[in-house]
Motif scaffolding. Structure first.
Motif, PDB file in Angstrom:
ATOM      1  N   LYS A  30     -53.428 -17.550  24.075  1.00  0.00           N
ATOM      2  CA  LYS A  30     -52.670 -17.723  25.303  1.00  0.00           C
ATOM      3  C   LYS A  30     -52.756 -16.505  26.220  1.00  0.00           C
ATOM      4  CE  LYS A  30     -51.365 -21.608  23.606  1.00  0.00           C
ATOM      5  NZ  LYS A  30     -51.981 -22.860  24.093  1.00  0.00           N
TER       6      LYS A  30
ATOM      7  N   TYR B 116     -49.189 -32.967  27.403  1.00  0.00           N
ATOM      8  CA  TYR B 116     -50.569 -32.479  27.394  1.00  0.00           C
ATOM      9  C   TYR B 116     -50.544 -30.969  27.512  1.00  0.00           C
ATOM     10  CZ  TYR B 116     -55.357 -31.490  28.812  1.00  0.00           C
ATOM     11  OH  TYR B 116     -56.637 -30.979  28.890  1.00  0.00           O
ATOM     12  N   ARG B 117     -51.141 -30.295  26.529  1.00  0.00           N
ATOM     13  CA  ARG B 117     -51.193 -28.830  26.524  1.00  0.00           C
ATOM     14  C   ARG B 117     -52.577 -28.358  26.937  1.00  0.00           C
ATOM     15  NH1 ARG B 117     -48.072 -29.988  21.722  1.00  0.00           N
ATOM     16  NH2 ARG B 117     -45.976 -29.060  21.877  1.00  0.00           N
ATOM     17  N   PHE B 118     -52.617 -27.311  27.738  1.00  0.00           N
ATOM     18  CA  PHE B 118     -53.917 -26.762  28.182  1.00  0.00           C
ATOM     19  C   PHE B 118     -53.890 -25.252  28.100  1.00  0.00           C
ATOM     20  CE2 PHE B 118     -51.174 -27.584  31.812  1.00  0.00           C
ATOM     21  CZ  PHE B 118     -51.152 -26.386  32.467  1.00  0.00           C
TER      22      PHE B 118
ATOM     23  N   ASN C 179     -48.378 -26.700  29.850  1.00  0.00           N
ATOM     24  CA  ASN C 179     -48.304 -28.089  29.435  1.00  0.00           C
ATOM     25  C   ASN C 179     -47.641 -28.928  30.514  1.00  0.00           C
ATOM     26  OD1 ASN C 179     -45.274 -28.655  28.700  1.00  0.00           O
ATOM     27  ND2 ASN C 179     -45.740 -26.639  27.836  1.00  0.00           N
TER      28      ASN C 179
ATOM     29  N   PHE D 210     -52.484 -21.063  30.845  1.00  0.00           N
ATOM     30  CA  PHE D 210     -52.072 -21.984  29.786  1.00  0.00           C
ATOM     31  C   PHE D 210     -50.788 -22.680  30.212  1.00  0.00           C
ATOM     32  CE2 PHE D 210     -49.745 -18.106  28.879  1.00  0.00           C
ATOM     33  CZ  PHE D 210     -48.509 -18.550  28.478  1.00  0.00           C
TER      34      PHE D 210
ATOM     35  N   ARG E 113     -55.127 -32.184  22.402  1.00  0.00           N
ATOM     36  CA  ARG E 113     -54.214 -31.499  23.307  1.00  0.00           C
ATOM     37  C   ARG E 113     -52.983 -32.346  23.628  1.00  0.00           C
ATOM     38  NH1 ARG E 113     -56.421 -27.026  25.971  1.00  0.00           N
ATOM     39  NH2 ARG E 113     -58.638 -26.684  25.602  1.00  0.00           N
TER      40      ARG E 113
END
Length: 871
Positions: free
Chosen positions: A226, A869-871, A233, A231, A825
């Motif tokens: 991270k 949704y995590r990025f 979500n 980063f 994700r």
């Protein structure tokens, strides 16, 4: 039955940990010389840390642990520049010596990896969060609630090692200042790697050299992936086959060496309030550190929402919340940084309730009912800018500016008995504060701090009331609307110079503070343009204050100190009702014993003399709610009380063991009391300076981890006794006595797989005595939460709570399913809230002469589905 359960778990914890073993030894090199600061870690058969220590200058160390059910132990020794080694030892071993071999390596980069769940280095305790979570946690607050040594209060504020935290840092940077609840309630739990508890924390690098801080801070360590990248979500949620519910949020973060940034947004109608996340004014007086003084204007008229504090917001609050916040820190130069924050929040709340009140006055009881329909729209826009300049190692300069705009609009339609009443209020609140601090190191042991501050807070209220009862009392037409406009504005400016010095074992502080303030408290009371001057006030309040603060601390050792302080205040009042001058003296003494093997002890005594606020000095009655009038007083002497306090605490985070207890006795010598006259339709109260009463408060809590059972349990009790004189419908003051007692037990399991539980019970008891009558009231609640690993990717939570209030029982059950596909994700979540569809809750309050019963609507059953949704 409750006493049996209490004693069972208490004796179980004692018996399992009944035998203490002391392990000692010496760490030397091949030449027989002792090695200083070598690390010794004692591990059990599961490689969990049992205890740790560092060697002294002669290479000696000492460890202690409970034998319990330990079958084997492993002793690891390491030190920079030497080869790491270990031994397998028996549980009854008492002496173990080591000889380390020198290790010579050429390293370009050193990376330290720690697999310990909890690691302590000097004043910093590092807790790896993965060891205490089960992947059902959604926010940072969910994680913090499960970590040893950390407590999350009901309002979202945080304590660490029993002390309210001073700051919440992210990778060592302060980004949210006092508004850290914005982060804890919104940051995704998945980004967190570890949490550090920092004792004796000091943000000011010049003051830090004196090493005399008692503050505590938390530092968040994020996962390696991270850092140096964007980063975050996105969460989207909506109600499924049920009443319309929604939850949308966005987290966006960037953590780099030169800049750190967080953008948080949330929109939901699940009950949480967005405006509660932004802190109100802050008052901090730190004897050996920096101060922060923010004063606020007073609101005159109140419309009660009748919320229940017993439940979580999602069970009983009907609110649509919107949050938009941006926080950043930027390194402008190596020695100059800028922190900025901007928040925009909005709440729309609707609450329905029914209440019955009985005033028992012997042969003349008074009873009435209120059927209320409450609506409130509240917005808050806030901006903070802070510059930090560190030109050299002797100078540190900061400037913090804050601005807030807080408009609210409240409507309330109610039936008072059979009378229809409408009340509405529009409030506009504007605030700005500025704090300038310059800290200068004069020489090795002297520091000078100059603090310049000013602020302005203005509260404008426009209230409209349509009440046949008020109109009849005021002898006007029954349909005429009553308008009350009020204005409270406060401007102040001040300067405080503080000299902090160290001479041998003495820490000395001398400070001089000058402050000027101007305040206006005024209201107009009109009906169809007719003024009613008997219910109006126009008070101007000019105050000049000169304070002399002196403190001396003698350090018997690094662990024991005695502190004495004396604050002398001279305050000059210049008001529309006359001029007055007061001298006030407030002494404090305390003895502190800390960081010993037996824990931390503190004993203190203080006298606190103060002056009333402007709203307590009004000469005419004012309308403060739809059926209550209040009038101030023309006081002649200060308000006086004394406080005696004893506290004891011990926190052994690695063993997950802690004890925290305290006893406080407050003697109110003089107080601003009220004389009340209660009729069938109205309450009239006026202030009067009278002798006060007594207040005792005792609290005790113990947390213990049973390693064999993988069970952490907590037992706590809070007890309070108080007596105070009151006068109701009489010229005579009678003594009101109250006693309250709360006993709680909670337990949490930490199995690696299968089913984990988090449960407990609480018992609340209240008793009051007034005018030869006694009232008692008790409630009980029990909760049991189950976390089930259905598979590696599917987790279930079943949250159950039952409340026993007098003759009524209420049960709430929520079911949550979490689907976290591997190497994806995306994650999915189903929330089934209030499965039994409890629709109303009735609670009863009994105190002195009042019986109060209220029924409120509860949030009905719903099913919410979310995708993240995590990025």
């Amino acid at each position: 039955m409750q006493k049996i359960i209490f004693l069972f778990f208490w004796f179980a914890s004692i018996s399992v940990n009944s035998q203490e073993i002391v392990l000692t030894g010496t760490i030397t090199d091949k030449e027989g010389l002792g090695i200083q600061n070598a690390s010794i870690i004692l591990l059990d058969s599961n490689n969990d840390s049992v205890d740790y220590a560092f060697t002294d200058v002669k290479g000696n160390y000492s460890l202690s642990y409970q034998k319990g059910n330990l079958s084997s132990l492993k002793l690891e020794v390491s030190c920079l520049g030497y080869s790491k080694t270990y031994k397998l030892i028996g549980v009854l071993s008492q002496v173990q010596n080591f000889v380390l071999e020198r290790k010579v390596e050429t390293l370009r980069e050193v990376v330290v990896e720690a697999n310990q769940k909890i690691k302590k280095e000097q004043d910093t305790t590092t807790i790896k969060t993965a060891s205490f979570t089960n992947k059902t946690e959604q926010t940072l607050e969910d994680v913090l609630k499960k970590l040893p040594g950390i407590e999350v209060q009901q309002d979202g504020s945080i304590k660490a090692h029993g002390v309210a935290i001073d700051k919440l840092l992210i990778e060592g940077e302060d980004m949210f200042n006092k508004n850290y609840k914005l982060l804890t309630k919104n940051l995704d739990a998945n980004v967190l790697d570890a949490v550090q508890i920092i004792d004796d924390y000091e943000d000011n690098p010049v003051l830090k050299k004196l090493n005399n801080s008692d503050k505590v801070a938390l530092n968040l360590k994020l996962k390696k992936g991270k850092k140096n990248i964007w980063f975050g979500n996105v969460t989207l949620g909506a109600g499924i086959v049920s009443e319309n519910r929604w939850k949308e949020s966005l987290n966006l973060g960037l953590i780099r060496k030169e800049i750190k940034l967080f953008y948080l947004a949330d929109y939901n109608n699940l009950g949480e309030k967005a405006t509660d996340l932004v802190s109100s004014n802050v008052i901090e007086n730190d004897i050996f550190g920096e101060d922060r003084l923010e004063y606020s204007a007073k609101s005159l008229f109140t419309i009660n929402s009748n919320e229940i504090g017993l439940f979580s917001k999602t069970q009983s609050v009907f609110n649509n919340a919107f949050l938009n916040s941006l926080s950043f820190t930027k390194k402008i130069k190596k020695n100059l940084s800028l922190r900025g924050s901007a928040y925009l929040t909005n709440d729309i709340q609707n609450q329905n309730s029914f209440a019955e009140t009985n005033y028992n006055f012997g042969s003349n009881p008074i009873s009435f009912t209120e059927n209320s329909f409450y609506n409130r729209r509240s917005s808050l826009a806030s901006t903070e800018l802070e510059l930090k300049y560190y030109p050299n190692d002797k100078n540190y300069i900061t400037n913090l500016f804050l601005f807030k705009e807080h408009p609210t609009h409240t409507n309330n339609n109610l039936l008072f008995n059979s009378n229809q009443i409408n009340q509405s209020s529009k409030n506009d609140n504007y605030t700005f504060y500025n704090h300038f601090n310059h800290t200068l190191q004069l020489d090795r042991n002297k520091v000078l701090n100059n603090y310049i501050y000013f602020g302005y807070d203005k509260m404008e209220e426009n209230t409209k009331i349509v009440s046949p009862l008020l109109n009849s009392f005021l002898e006007v037409n029954s349909g005429d609307a009553i308008h009350q406009k009020s204005n409270n504005s406060l401007f102040y400016i001040g300067e405080k110079t503080k000299l902090i010095a160290q001479f041998g074992n003495f820490d000395i502080t001398n400070s001089l503070q000058f402050e000027y303030s101007k305040e206006i408290f005024a209201n107009q009371f009109t009906i169809t343009e007719q003024r009613f001057s008997n219910y109006e006030n126009n008070l101007n309040f000019n105050k000049i204050k000169l304070d002399f603060d002196n403190a001396l601390r003698y350090n018997f050792s690094k662990k024991i100190n005695f502190t004495a302080s004396l604050i002398v205040k001279n305050t000059n009042f210049n008001t529309t009702i006359g001029n007055k001058n007061f001298w006030i003296v407030n002494p404090t003494i305390s003895l502190n014993i800390k960081k010993t093997g037996f824990g931390n002890f503190a004993v203190s005594y203080s006298e606190n003399n103060d002056l009333p606020e402007i709203n307590q000095l009004t000469s005419n009655f004012q309308l403060i709610d739809y059926r209550s009038f209040f009038k101030g007083t023309n006081f002649q002497n200060p308000i006086k009380n004394s406080v005696s306090q004893f506290t004891y605490s011990i926190y052994q985070d690695q063993k997950r063991f802690s004890v925290n207890t305290g006893l406080i006795y407050m003697k109110s010598k003089t107080i601003l009391n009220t004389i009340s006259t209660i009729t069938n339709d109205f309450n009239f109260s006026s202030s009067l300076l009278t002798p006060g009463g007594d207040n005792f408060n005792f609290n005790f809590s113990v947390v213990n981890y049973l390693r064999k059972l993988k069970l952490a349990s907590k037992i706590e009790t809070i007890q309070n006794w108080n007596s105070t004189p009151i006068s109701v419908n009489s010229d005579v003051f009678l003594i009101l006595k109250n006693y309250s007692n709360t006993i709680k037990y909670t337990a949490t399991t930490y199995f690696k797989k299968g089913i984990n539980l988090d449960g407990g019970f609480a018992y609340h008891f209240n008793k009051s005595e007034f005018d030869s009558s006694t009232n008692e009231n008790n409630t009980k609640d029990i909760f049991l939460n189950l976390n089930v690993d259905i598979s590696k990717v599917l987790l279930a939570e079943c949250k159950n709570a039952s409340y026993f209030v007098n003759s009524q029982n209420y049960t709430f059950s929520n079911l949550v399913l979490n689907y976290n596909p591997e190497q994806s994700r995306f994650s999915y979540r189903l929330v089934f809230n209030n499965m039994f569809n409890e629709d109303k809750f009735t609670f009863v309050t009994l105190n002195n002469f009042t019986f109060y019963q209220s029924s409120v609507d509860l949030v009905p059953r719903y099913l919410l589905g979310t995708v993240k949704y995590r990025f």
